[in-house]
Design a protein around this motif. Structure first.
Motif, short mmCIF file in Angstrom:
data_model
loop_
_atom_site.label_atom_id
_atom_site.label_comp_id
_atom_site.label_asym_id
_atom_site.label_seq_id
_atom_site.Cartn_x
_atom_site.Cartn_y
_atom_site.Cartn_z
N LEU A 113 63.11 16.21 -25.76
CA LEU A 113 63.41 16.64 -24.10
C LEU A 113 64.12 15.64 -23.92
O LEU A 113 64.76 15.83 -22.02
CB LEU A 113 62.38 17.37 -24.20
CG LEU A 113 62.15 18.87 -25.01
CD1 LEU A 113 60.52 19.08 -24.62
CD2 LEU A 113 62.46 20.15 -24.51
N SER A 114 63.28 14.53 -23.07
CA SER A 114 63.76 12.98 -22.76
C SER A 114 65.20 13.22 -22.23
O SER A 114 65.87 12.76 -21.95
CB SER A 114 62.78 12.40 -22.77
OG SER A 114 63.03 11.24 -21.50
N ALA A 115 65.85 12.69 -23.66
CA ALA A 115 67.08 12.61 -24.45
C ALA A 115 67.22 14.12 -23.50
O ALA A 115 69.25 13.39 -23.47
CB ALA A 115 67.35 12.15 -25.72
N GLN A 116 67.47 14.43 -23.92
CA GLN A 116 68.38 15.91 -23.49
C GLN A 116 68.16 15.68 -21.70
O GLN A 116 69.39 16.02 -20.91
CB GLN A 116 68.17 17.37 -23.72
CG GLN A 116 68.57 19.11 -23.23
CD GLN A 116 68.15 19.81 -23.37
OE1 GLN A 116 68.67 20.23 -24.63
NE2 GLN A 116 66.97 20.45 -23.16
N ALA A 117 67.65 15.65 -20.90
CA ALA A 117 67.41 15.04 -19.22
C ALA A 117 67.85 14.73 -19.12
O ALA A 117 68.66 14.60 -17.53
CB ALA A 117 65.66 15.43 -18.82
N ARG A 118 68.57 13.82 -20.15
CA ARG A 118 69.20 12.66 -19.38
C ARG A 118 70.33 12.92 -19.32
O ARG A 118 71.48 11.67 -19.39
CB ARG A 118 68.53 11.12 -19.87
CG ARG A 118 67.43 11.27 -18.97
CD ARG A 118 66.40 9.16 -19.29
NE ARG A 118 66.83 8.96 -21.03
CZ ARG A 118 66.29 8.82 -21.73
NH1 ARG A 118 65.01 9.41 -21.14
NH2 ARG A 118 66.10 7.97 -22.65
N GLY A 119 70.63 13.87 -20.60
CA GLY A 119 72.66 14.24 -20.58
C GLY A 119 72.56 14.23 -21.59
O GLY A 119 74.82 14.58 -22.32
N HIS A 120 71.57 13.82 -23.42
CA HIS A 120 72.22 13.32 -24.43
C HIS A 120 71.81 14.84 -25.62
O HIS A 120 71.48 15.85 -24.07
CB HIS A 120 71.59 12.50 -24.75
CG HIS A 120 71.60 10.98 -24.25
ND1 HIS A 120 72.55 10.71 -24.65
CD2 HIS A 120 70.95 10.71 -23.70
CE1 HIS A 120 72.30 9.17 -24.21
NE2 HIS A 120 71.17 9.43 -23.96
N GLU A 121 72.69 15.47 -26.13
CA GLU A 121 72.80 16.47 -26.82
C GLU A 121 71.46 16.49 -28.08
O GLU A 121 71.85 15.51 -28.75
CB GLU A 121 74.28 17.07 -27.30
CG GLU A 121 74.79 18.15 -27.95
CD GLU A 121 75.60 18.27 -28.97
OE1 GLU A 121 76.18 19.75 -29.56
OE2 GLU A 121 75.87 17.79 -28.92
N ILE A 122 70.64 17.32 -27.70
CA ILE A 122 70.06 17.39 -29.21
C ILE A 122 70.65 18.80 -30.18
O ILE A 122 70.58 19.86 -29.86
CB ILE A 122 68.23 18.16 -28.91
CG1 ILE A 122 68.48 16.44 -27.65
CG2 ILE A 122 67.95 17.70 -29.84
CD1 ILE A 122 68.11 15.26 -28.29
N GLY A 123 71.46 18.43 -30.93
CA GLY A 123 71.93 19.54 -31.95
C GLY A 123 71.48 19.96 -33.32
O GLY A 123 69.69 19.60 -33.44
N ASN A 124 71.35 20.80 -33.39
CA ASN A 124 70.30 21.77 -34.94
C ASN A 124 70.69 20.71 -36.14
O ASN A 124 72.42 21.06 -36.29
CB ASN A 124 70.95 23.37 -34.93
CG ASN A 124 70.12 23.71 -36.13
OD1 ASN A 124 70.23 23.05 -37.12
ND2 ASN A 124 70.99 24.92 -35.88
N HIS A 125 70.17 20.11 -36.79
CA HIS A 125 70.20 19.82 -38.80
C HIS A 125 69.38 20.20 -39.36
O HIS A 125 68.70 20.58 -40.57
CB HIS A 125 69.80 18.07 -37.87
CG HIS A 125 69.80 17.60 -39.61
ND1 HIS A 125 71.65 17.33 -39.24
CD2 HIS A 125 69.62 16.70 -39.46
CE1 HIS A 125 71.96 16.71 -40.73
NE2 HIS A 125 70.52 15.67 -40.52
N SER A 126 69.03 21.66 -38.91
CA SER A 126 68.50 23.06 -39.86
C SER A 126 67.21 22.54 -39.50
O SER A 126 66.59 22.02 -38.96
CB SER A 126 68.98 22.30 -41.54
OG SER A 126 68.14 20.98 -41.94
#
Length: 236
Positions: A113-126
């Motif tokens: 969540l911290s990475a996403q909040a800083r603009g990175h994408e967290i993707g789906n890996h199953s």
């Protein structure tokens, strides 16, 4: 037109993470710095659909290892660019048990969540990191949709999907469409082009031994040599 999509895994010190599927933070920084100095446009994977203009580079990281989420995001942030990290919701905060005796800690939800909040994408890996092509259509769809729901329940907004082990078939692509994903990433040894299906774009795997000169050889020199050899065979 083509885009360079790179595939990494762990980002940590070899004394802690070993060499398998790992790259030292300083080496990753040299890779990111090179493309930034060349003014190459950086995109996260979810923005690749219909955006494969020449020069685009996309850094992706499979499995969301703890070491990766600790070291990698800040390297991109130093240069004002972003990357995509693929999480396995069924193992978040646990270990990469698919690595067997070499399993390593995976990032927890707070790191993601911290990475996403800083603009990175967290993707789906199953949901559980299986080889999708070995599963039934029903099980493939379950892996994709359950993972999506798990991510969303944690306030994560995945825009792309990455096939574990690069394993996929036509059924997998149909399941991705049904799940509403516009971008899917596989594995390959070449740049992605506008002729590729956006649901299975090829990525170039980066290894521990890929110093910047070796990476450039893999990306630039080797393909040229291959084209020359192919041309020579055709003219013979």
């Amino acid at each position: 037109m083509s885009a360079t999509i790179l595939c990494y895994h762990k980002v940590g010190f070899a004394s802690e993470e070993g060499r398998r599927l790992n790259i030292e933070p300083s080496r990753l920084r040299s890779h990111v710095n090179f493309f930034a100095r060349k003014n190459r446009p950086f995109l996260v994977a979810g923005d690749l659909n219909g955006s494969l203009a020449d020069g685009i580079v996309c850094f992706t990281f499979d499995d969301a290892y703890e070491s990766t989420m600790v070291h990698a995001p800040e390297i991109f942030e130093e240069l004002g660019v972003r990357a995509t990290f693929y999480a396995v919701p069924g193992r978040v905060g646990g270990t990469s048990d698919w690595d067997g005796s070499l399993s390593r800690p995976l990032a927890d939800w707070d790191l993601l969540l911290s990475a996403q909040a800083r603009g990175h994408e967290i993707g789906n890996h199953s949901q559980n990191h299986p080889r999708l092509a070995e599963l039934s259509a029903e099980d493939q769809l379950s892996e994709i949709q359950n993972a999506h729901e798990s991510l969303v329940s944690q306030r994560i907004k995945p825009k792309s999907f990455c096939f574990p082990y690069g394993s996929h078939n036509s059924t997998t692509l149909a399941c991705l469409r049904r799940a509403g994903y516009p971008v899917g990433l596989a594995l390959g040894k070449r740049p992605a082009t506008t002729e590729d299906n956006p649901l299975c774009l090829p990525r170039i795997v980066v290894a521990y031994s890929d110093t910047l000169p070796m990476l450039l050889y893999k990306l630039i020199v080797k393909p040229k040599l291959k084209r020359r050899r192919a041309g020579g065979l055709q003219s013979a």
